[in-house]
Design an enzyme around this catalytic site. Structure first.
Site, PDB file in Angstrom:
ATOM      1  N   ASP A   1      19.446  47.412  28.350  1.00  0.00           N
ATOM      2  CA  ASP A   1      19.802  47.847  26.604  1.00  0.00           C
ATOM      3  C   ASP A   1      20.852  46.630  26.267  1.00  0.00           C
ATOM      4  OD1 ASP A   1      20.211  49.990  24.856  1.00  0.00           O
ATOM      5  OD2 ASP A   1      22.231  49.202  25.118  1.00  0.00           O
ATOM      6  N   ILE A   2      20.386  46.078  25.129  1.00  0.00           N
ATOM      7  CA  ILE A   2      21.259  44.958  24.697  1.00  0.00           C
ATOM      8  C   ILE A   2      22.676  45.752  24.098  1.00  0.00           C
ATOM      9  CG2 ILE A   2      21.516  43.329  22.707  1.00  0.00           C
ATOM     10  CD1 ILE A   2      18.355  43.263  22.533  1.00  0.00           C
TER      11      ILE A   2
ATOM     12  N   GLU B   1      16.532  49.007  21.193  1.00  0.00           N
ATOM     13  CA  GLU B   1      16.737  47.760  21.954  1.00  0.00           C
ATOM     14  C   GLU B   1      16.703  47.751  23.388  1.00  0.00           C
ATOM     15  OE1 GLU B   1      20.788  50.026  21.445  1.00  0.00           O
ATOM     16  OE2 GLU B   1      18.936  49.746  20.357  1.00  0.00           O
TER      17      GLU B   1
END
Length: 166
Positions: A52-53, A95
């Site tokens: 996950d960003i 994301e």
């Protein structure tokens, strides 16, 4: 000529059905299909990683969604460098990305994920970090359960200050 056109159009349709239109990675549906096939010949040492960003909403809010899309594509392109017969990568949604590691050991998987984490942090034109959750894919678990455990570890990584692998 018509036969060649038909084959080209069929190829284009399959591509559109199987890949995420933004990142050009496999979409979630195709990822599940590919991994389920691999699991039919399950050998030891398979893993699922969720990436996950970190603070991606802040990127979108600060720079705009088109810029956020550019970051997603940049991260996807970096991840594509690691794809091979034993590493399958997909955009999971938003994301989040999901990676399958097959026929490898835990330490090698961790090393590759740490390399990805460092590379993302050091190569984007604004500082982006990622959090990673890793879980084994055991014969007593199905793919959904392993994704659940990887996602739980991703959540722990975020709670631990982000920019890490759990």
């Amino acid at each position: 000529m018509q036969d060649r056109q038909r084959r080209f159009l069929n190829h284009q349709l399959m591509k559109m059905a199987d890949e995420d239109p933004l990142t050009k990675l496999l979409n979630k549906r195709k990822f599940f299909e590919v991994i389920e096939e691999k699991l039919k010949i399950l050998k030891p040492n398979h893993y699922i990683a969720m990436i996950d960003i970190d603070h991606f909403k802040k990127v979108n809010d600060t720079y705009g969604h088109l810029f956020g899309d550019k970051i997603l594509c940049e991260v996807a392109n970096l991840l594509k460098k690691y794809e091979n017969r034993n590493i399958v990568i997909s955009r999971f949604g938003g994301e989040e990305f999901i990676l399958y590691f097959g026929e490898t050991d835990y330490e090698t998987t961790k090393l590759i994920l740490e390399e990805i984490r460092r590379e993302i942090k050091n190569t984007t034109f604004i500082t982006i970090t990622i959090s990673i959750g890793l879980a084994p894919l055991k014969s007593e678990h199905n793919l959904i359960e392993s994704i659940y455990f990887a996602d739980q570890n991703l959540y722990k990584a975020k709670q631990s200050g982000r920019d890490c692998l759990i």
